[in-house]
Design a protein around this motif. Structure first.
Motif, PDB file in Angstrom:
ATOM      1  N   GLY A 299       0.851  -1.420  -0.102  1.00  0.00           N
ATOM      2  CA  GLY A 299       0.129   0.219   0.085  1.00  0.00           C
ATOM      3  C   GLY A 299       0.962   1.238   0.010  1.00  0.00           C
ATOM      4  O   GLY A 299       0.411   2.334  -0.307  1.00  0.00           O
TER       5      GLY A 299
ATOM      6  N   ILE B 253       4.660  14.657  -6.370  1.00  0.00           N
ATOM      7  CA  ILE B 253       3.623  14.681  -5.350  1.00  0.00           C
ATOM      8  C   ILE B 253       4.238  15.138  -3.871  1.00  0.00           C
ATOM      9  O   ILE B 253       3.433  15.682  -3.219  1.00  0.00           O
TER      10      ILE B 253
ATOM     11  N   ALA C 284       4.048  18.745  -4.003  1.00  0.00           N
ATOM     12  CA  ALA C 284       2.806  19.367  -3.864  1.00  0.00           C
ATOM     13  C   ALA C 284       2.365  19.215  -2.260  1.00  0.00           C
ATOM     14  O   ALA C 284       1.746  20.120  -1.727  1.00  0.00           O
ATOM     15  N   LEU C 285       2.545  18.118  -1.675  1.00  0.00           N
ATOM     16  CA  LEU C 285       2.335  17.870  -0.232  1.00  0.00           C
ATOM     17  C   LEU C 285       3.103  18.992   0.580  1.00  0.00           C
ATOM     18  O   LEU C 285       2.514  19.551   1.341  1.00  0.00           O
TER      19      LEU C 285
ATOM     20  N   GLN D  95       1.733  22.419   0.295  1.00  0.00           N
ATOM     21  CA  GLN D  95       0.604  22.422   0.935  1.00  0.00           C
ATOM     22  C   GLN D  95       0.550  22.701   2.494  1.00  0.00           C
ATOM     23  O   GLN D  95       0.133  23.604   3.208  1.00  0.00           O
TER      24      GLN D  95
ATOM     25  N   ASN E  90      -1.789  19.141  10.437  1.00  0.00           N
ATOM     26  CA  ASN E  90      -2.316  18.201   9.718  1.00  0.00           C
ATOM     27  C   ASN E  90      -1.550  16.753   9.751  1.00  0.00           C
ATOM     28  O   ASN E  90      -0.814  16.479   8.920  1.00  0.00           O
ATOM     29  N   PRO E  91      -1.869  16.078  10.861  1.00  0.00           N
ATOM     30  CA  PRO E  91      -1.070  14.700  10.997  1.00  0.00           C
ATOM     31  C   PRO E  91      -1.313  13.979   9.926  1.00  0.00           C
ATOM     32  O   PRO E  91      -0.380  13.299   9.282  1.00  0.00           O
ATOM     33  N   ARG E  92      -2.342  13.841   9.158  1.00  0.00           N
ATOM     34  CA  ARG E  92      -2.779  13.165   7.837  1.00  0.00           C
ATOM     35  C   ARG E  92      -1.790  13.372   6.938  1.00  0.00           C
ATOM     36  O   ARG E  92      -1.102  12.506   6.143  1.00  0.00           O
ATOM     37  N   LEU E  93      -1.618  14.627   6.729  1.00  0.00           N
ATOM     38  CA  LEU E  93      -0.762  15.078   5.689  1.00  0.00           C
ATOM     39  C   LEU E  93       0.817  14.698   5.860  1.00  0.00           C
ATOM     40  O   LEU E  93       1.488  14.542   5.047  1.00  0.00           O
TER      41      LEU E  93
ATOM     42  N   LYS F 114       1.579  12.303   7.690  1.00  0.00           N
ATOM     43  CA  LYS F 114       2.019  11.039   7.636  1.00  0.00           C
ATOM     44  C   LYS F 114       2.168  10.491   5.808  1.00  0.00           C
ATOM     45  O   LYS F 114       3.102   9.741   5.789  1.00  0.00           O
ATOM     46  N   LEU F 115       1.390  10.993   4.987  1.00  0.00           N
ATOM     47  CA  LEU F 115       1.424  10.810   3.898  1.00  0.00           C
ATOM     48  C   LEU F 115       2.758  11.319   3.459  1.00  0.00           C
ATOM     49  O   LEU F 115       3.387  10.319   2.486  1.00  0.00           O
TER      50      LEU F 115
ATOM     51  N   GLN G  54       5.801   9.130   1.450  1.00  0.00           N
ATOM     52  CA  GLN G  54       6.395   9.308   0.305  1.00  0.00           C
ATOM     53  C   GLN G  54       8.049   9.555   0.168  1.00  0.00           C
ATOM     54  O   GLN G  54       8.864   9.202  -0.629  1.00  0.00           O
TER      55      GLN G  54
END
Lengths: 208, 208
Positions: free
Chosen positions: A51, A79, A82-83, A86, A135-138, A140-141, A145
């Motif tokens: 995943g 990617i 961009a992240l 942001q 933004n923990p989700r950001l 982690k993503l 990467q």
DNA sequence: TATTTGCATATTGTATACAATATGCAATAC
DNA sequence: GTATTGCATATTGTATACAATATGCAAATA
């Protein structure tokens, strides 16, 4: 800690540092025996890694390491850019306040002795750009990467003719942050990753 | 198709449409029996879903559905916005050429009869924004995040006072694309998701 | 009565056994 | 000689058995 978590961490490290090479087939029984575990937690670790993009699987043929090549760089770096951009834009006063720290880190990067230290400091700087985004989700993503991108650290280290280039780009970004212009800083960060992409690709083209 | 792939798809759908609610505990033996499969492929599916953010797991306590709340919206929507904007910027002539198609879709959205149809067309438009980016990895990441966001479709549908708002924003984006100004279109797309975030959060605040 | 300890139970984590599919080689037909 | 078919083997996919940990209740103690 669960066996599958240990297995996942170990496999991820082995892929990042090249102990497991691109396209290498991952025989489940052999690997599980070598790791001293059973197939079950190994498979679970591999599914988690699939995943995240470290391995792929095809039904009834098994797992293999994904290919770290130019195509991957072309896809991955935009990617990350961009992240990170942001995250930086979302960071508000907290990053602005940390600009002196970032500046100091960038100076240390300019004087870094070896490549390993350079990468360590570079990661710290980029982490500093994004850590206050809330933004923990950001994050982690982004972390996932970046872990993938670390497979190209070797190429990046050898590819950078003058590390001064990266430092100069960092300096511009930090200057924009100090000026409270996070939108501009985000744009520059995106450009920075575009430069990195080109650098790594050039190295890959020469050395394959 | 592997049992674990079917299980993953089924669970993902059940979480998206609310059949499995936020924070719902997922008993492995009960669930596997109800699905007519064994625990092994079920666990493998759950591990894959954990990586995508649909479920969480805590060691020795098991899996549960992640919480679809305001916090998730605040984290997720900016990620989607950033990724879609980046994909759009990377798209080049292909999106520009497809502007008329997008415009037509947007008109159909304006006249959509029911909410289900609206969401279908809206997804088609957003897919049109990004499909030509030439970055499969980015598209896959985006697809996963959008699948997560679909858990809020109910909120979004009820929350949009006038769907004309979304259409107007789409129209501006499409106009920028037609003008070959993908940077501007990307900015507008980011704003569009920011608006959507606010809309959904407002609905959530009223209805909880 | 409140608290704590110990056990019974339930559930997850791991190992192993079994089933299904792919792969390679050899034998046979053309 | 080449191609094809069939089988033997190896490997993945799934089911189940076993181990380890968490949870809740009851009994005992303060």
């Amino acid at each position: 800690m669960r066996v599958r978590d240990q297995a996942k961490a170990m496999l991820q490290a082995m892929i990042s540092d090249g102990s497991l090479a691109s396209d290498e087939r991952l025989d489940e029984v052999g690997l599980s025996h070598r790791m001293g575990i059973s197939r079950t937690p190994l498979r679970e670790a591999l599914i988690a890694l699939e995943g995240e993009g470290f391995v792929r699987s095809v039904p009834h043929k098994g797992f293999s390491v994904t290919t770290a090549n130019e195509e991957m760089v072309r896809e991955l770096f935009p990617i990350i850019g961009a992240l990170e951009a942001q995250a930086l834009r979302m960071s508000g006063e907290a990053v602005i306040a940390s600009a002196p720290v970032l500046s100091a880190l960038n100076n240390r990067l300019a004087n870094a002795k070896n490549k390993a230290k350079s990468h360590e400091i570079d990661r710290a700087i980029h982490h500093g750009f994004v850590e206050h985004c809330g933004n923990p989700r950001l994050l982690k993503l982004l972390e996932t990467q970046c872990a993938l991108a670390r497979r190209f650290d070797g190429a990046a280290a050898r590819g950078i003719a003058n590390p001064a280039g990266a430092c100069a780009q960092h300096a511009k970004i930090i200057a924009a942050i100090e000026a409270s212009d996070l939108a501009r800083a985000g744009e520059l960060l995106l450009l920075h990753w575009r430069e990195g992409e080109i650098t790594v690709i050039n190295w890959l083209k020469k050395n394959t």
